[in-house]
Write an enzyme that holds these catalytic residues in place. Structure first.
Site, PDB file in Angstrom:
ATOM      1  N   LYS A  35      34.478  22.669   9.445  1.00  0.00           N
ATOM      2  CA  LYS A  35      34.410  22.866   7.996  1.00  0.00           C
ATOM      3  C   LYS A  35      35.674  23.562   7.501  1.00  0.00           C
ATOM      4  O   LYS A  35      36.522  23.979   8.295  1.00  0.00           O
ATOM      5  CB  LYS A  35      33.165  23.677   7.633  1.00  0.00           C
ATOM      6  CG  LYS A  35      33.082  25.045   8.292  1.00  0.00           C
ATOM      7  CD  LYS A  35      31.765  25.718   7.969  1.00  0.00           C
ATOM      8  CE  LYS A  35      31.683  27.083   8.658  1.00  0.00           C
ATOM      9  NZ  LYS A  35      30.438  27.793   8.317  1.00  0.00           N
ATOM     10  N   HIS A 159      20.447  29.739  12.584  1.00  0.00           N
ATOM     11  CA  HIS A 159      21.747  30.403  12.702  1.00  0.00           C
ATOM     12  C   HIS A 159      21.524  31.871  13.023  1.00  0.00           C
ATOM     13  O   HIS A 159      20.731  32.542  12.354  1.00  0.00           O
ATOM     14  CB  HIS A 159      22.529  30.257  11.401  1.00  0.00           C
ATOM     15  CG  HIS A 159      23.958  30.703  11.504  1.00  0.00           C
ATOM     16  ND1 HIS A 159      24.890  30.043  12.271  1.00  0.00           N
ATOM     17  CD2 HIS A 159      24.619  31.756  10.951  1.00  0.00           C
ATOM     18  CE1 HIS A 159      26.056  30.657  12.179  1.00  0.00           C
ATOM     19  NE2 HIS A 159      25.910  31.703  11.397  1.00  0.00           N
ATOM     20  N   ARG A 212      26.712  24.797  18.301  1.00  0.00           N
ATOM     21  CA  ARG A 212      27.721  24.590  17.263  1.00  0.00           C
ATOM     22  C   ARG A 212      28.875  25.561  17.491  1.00  0.00           C
ATOM     23  O   ARG A 212      28.695  26.765  17.369  1.00  0.00           O
ATOM     24  CB  ARG A 212      27.135  24.835  15.870  1.00  0.00           C
ATOM     25  CG  ARG A 212      25.937  23.974  15.511  1.00  0.00           C
ATOM     26  CD  ARG A 212      25.436  24.293  14.097  1.00  0.00           C
ATOM     27  NE  ARG A 212      25.204  25.722  13.905  1.00  0.00           N
ATOM     28  CZ  ARG A 212      24.094  26.359  14.223  1.00  0.00           C
ATOM     29  NH1 ARG A 212      23.083  25.687  14.790  1.00  0.00           N
ATOM     30  NH2 ARG A 212      23.956  27.649  14.000  1.00  0.00           N
ATOM     31  N   TYR A 252      58.621  44.330  -5.993  1.00  0.00           N
ATOM     32  CA  TYR A 252      57.934  44.744  -7.216  1.00  0.00           C
ATOM     33  C   TYR A 252      57.414  46.166  -7.112  1.00  0.00           C
ATOM     34  O   TYR A 252      56.877  46.589  -6.090  1.00  0.00           O
ATOM     35  CB  TYR A 252      56.753  43.817  -7.486  1.00  0.00           C
ATOM     36  CG  TYR A 252      57.125  42.453  -7.983  1.00  0.00           C
ATOM     37  CD1 TYR A 252      57.769  42.269  -9.202  1.00  0.00           C
ATOM     38  CD2 TYR A 252      56.821  41.321  -7.228  1.00  0.00           C
ATOM     39  CE1 TYR A 252      58.101  41.006  -9.663  1.00  0.00           C
ATOM     40  CE2 TYR A 252      57.141  40.045  -7.676  1.00  0.00           C
ATOM     41  CZ  TYR A 252      57.782  39.905  -8.900  1.00  0.00           C
ATOM     42  OH  TYR A 252      58.100  38.644  -9.354  1.00  0.00           O
ATOM     43  N   CYS A 298      55.202  38.984  -2.465  1.00  0.00           N
ATOM     44  CA  CYS A 298      55.296  38.286  -3.744  1.00  0.00           C
ATOM     45  C   CYS A 298      54.465  37.007  -3.708  1.00  0.00           C
ATOM     46  O   CYS A 298      53.894  36.642  -2.683  1.00  0.00           O
ATOM     47  CB  CYS A 298      56.753  37.948  -4.049  1.00  0.00           C
ATOM     48  SG  CYS A 298      57.895  39.337  -3.877  1.00  0.00           S
ATOM     49  N   MET A 299      54.424  36.306  -4.821  1.00  0.00           N
ATOM     50  CA  MET A 299      53.685  35.049  -4.858  1.00  0.00           C
ATOM     51  C   MET A 299      54.267  34.028  -3.894  1.00  0.00           C
ATOM     52  O   MET A 299      53.531  33.304  -3.225  1.00  0.00           O
ATOM     53  CB  MET A 299      53.674  34.468  -6.277  1.00  0.00           C
ATOM     54  CG  MET A 299      52.900  33.157  -6.392  1.00  0.00           C
ATOM     55  SD  MET A 299      52.924  32.446  -8.045  1.00  0.00           S
ATOM     56  CE  MET A 299      51.834  33.577  -8.904  1.00  0.00           C
ATOM     57  N   ASP A 300      55.594  33.972  -3.797  1.00  0.00           N
ATOM     58  CA  ASP A 300      56.263  32.923  -3.034  1.00  0.00           C
ATOM     59  C   ASP A 300      57.182  33.439  -1.939  1.00  0.00           C
ATOM     60  O   ASP A 300      57.732  32.639  -1.179  1.00  0.00           O
ATOM     61  CB  ASP A 300      57.115  32.047  -3.969  1.00  0.00           C
ATOM     62  CG  ASP A 300      56.379  31.691  -5.239  1.00  0.00           C
ATOM     63  OD1 ASP A 300      55.337  31.023  -5.133  1.00  0.00           O
ATOM     64  OD2 ASP A 300      56.832  32.101  -6.332  1.00  0.00           O
TER      65      ASP A 300
END
Length: 370
Positions: A35, A159, A212, A252, A298-300
């Site tokens: 999954k 489970h 599983r 930042y 940072c974001m990137d």
């Protein structure tokens, strides 16, 4: 083709070796849980590999995950572990998908649909209190109802809520409850499964005929009585190196200030790739040496305090064979599942077999553009 200098590596040989070891240990049918896009490793490629290695069935969380595998040409048995809206009964039958009976009310609604010929596994709630049928008597009613409407009842499962706990009182209690379900249904089922990876490695239960396993296939399990091999690695490359002086700040908010003359390397990965801001202060490996993430992620992009001699193009291991993902997760106060599945489709996946890269998948591009 890599269009960014950050990527995921997946070692298919290690995956297959792990599956073979797990198969030998459990001594019963392996249901390979893939999954969440194969735990971030790419569900279709992972599915093909684990089936070749001996898995007898695939398990996913939702209808869209199952349909995605069918769309990729995966024809094996697929079990959907979570809720599927009963109105999709014809779609389940059309694509030969097995779904989970999540409660008695779901079964009542399912038989109002065009469900004849559909395949299901019954979920017994033995203590997780998430989905499932809580009483053996209700399970009896559900089986009778489904069979009356020509639904194929092929399996039953539960489970374990505390499979990783060394105190097995909760596990024993759940196993005893499952036995009561098994005795109550008075019918033989092709699939009986209880244990996840931790349970399969720790518990020698003989009630079920399948297990599983998910995370263990990817080389992560502290209870395995053998050495599992890491399958997934997260890599990047240095794209900028600069020397800064004492008292200069990085990133930042200027949350990091150099105490002396230092070398700072930037790599093109950030929280939009799934590399959490909590990684600030942790280590990555540059040329095999630990280097600290300094300044806010940072974001990137992210910055590392490195050593003299690091150059643009040098490889960085964020986790992998030399920096285990379990260690990364522990330092982030989370679990490996979250680290793996948080990685986004901005990261290309490079698959290795026989020591060489055999395929690169850029999820954001059409195949013809790769």
């Amino acid at each position: 083709m890599l269009y960014r200098d950050s990527w995921i590596e997946i070692n298919l040989d290690h995956l297959k070796e792990n599956v073979a070891l797990i198969n030998k240990k459990i001594g019963k049918n392996l249901i390979a849980v893939i999954k969440a896009n194969g735990y971030g490793c790419g569900d279709a490629t992972i599915a093909q590999a684990v089936l070749e290695a001996g898995a007898k069935m695939l398990a996913v969380s939702s209808l869209d995950e199952a349909l995605s595998l069918r769309n990729e040409g995966i024809h094996a048995e697929i079990l959907i572990l979570g809720y599927v809206n009963p109105i999709f009964a014809p779609l389940l039958r059309q694509h030969d998908l097995t779904t989970t009976v999540v409660c008695e009310e779901w079964a009542n609604e399912f038989v109002r649909q065009d469900c004849a010929g559909c395949k299901v596994h019954l979920k017994a709630d033995t203590g997780m209190n998430r989905i499932g049928i809580k009483e053996p008597e209700a399970m009896q009613r559900v089986i009778a109802l489904l069979k009356q409407h020509q639904v194929q009842v092929e399996g039953m499962f539960t489970h374990l809520a505390c499979a990783e706990e060394t105190d097995d009182r909760a596990n024993r209690e759940q196993l005893e409850r499952f036995i009561k379900f098994k005795e109550a249904i008075k019918t033989d089922l092709a699939w009986l499964h209880i244990c996840n990876s931790d349970g399969a490695m720790r518990l020698d239960e003989t009630i079920g005929n399948a297990a599983r396993c998910g995370l263990a296939m990817f080389g992560i399990n502290e209870f395995a009585p053998f050495s599992l091999k890491p399958v997934m690695a997260l890599k990047s490359r240095v794209v900028c190196v600069k020397k800064i002086q004492a008292h200069e700040s990085v990133g930042y908010g200027w949350t990091y200030q150099a105490s002396q003359e230092e070398w700072i390397a930037t790599i093109p990965i950030g929280y939009a790739d799934g590399w959490n801001r909590k990684n600030q202060g942790r280590m990555a490996l540059v040329k095999g040496r630990p280097c600290e993430f300094v300044g806010r992620i940072c974001m990137d992009q992210a910055m590392l305090r490195v050593f003299e001699g690091v150059e643009v193009g040098d490889e960085v291991e964020l986790f992998g064979p030399n920096l285990p993902i379990a260690q990364v997760a522990e330092e982030l106060k989370t679990i490996p599942y979250e680290v793996m599945t948080s990685l986004t489709d901005r990261l290309a996946k490079v698959y290795y077999s026989g020591g060489v890269a055999i395929k690169t998948v850029n999820p954001r591009f059409d195949r013809h553009f790769q």
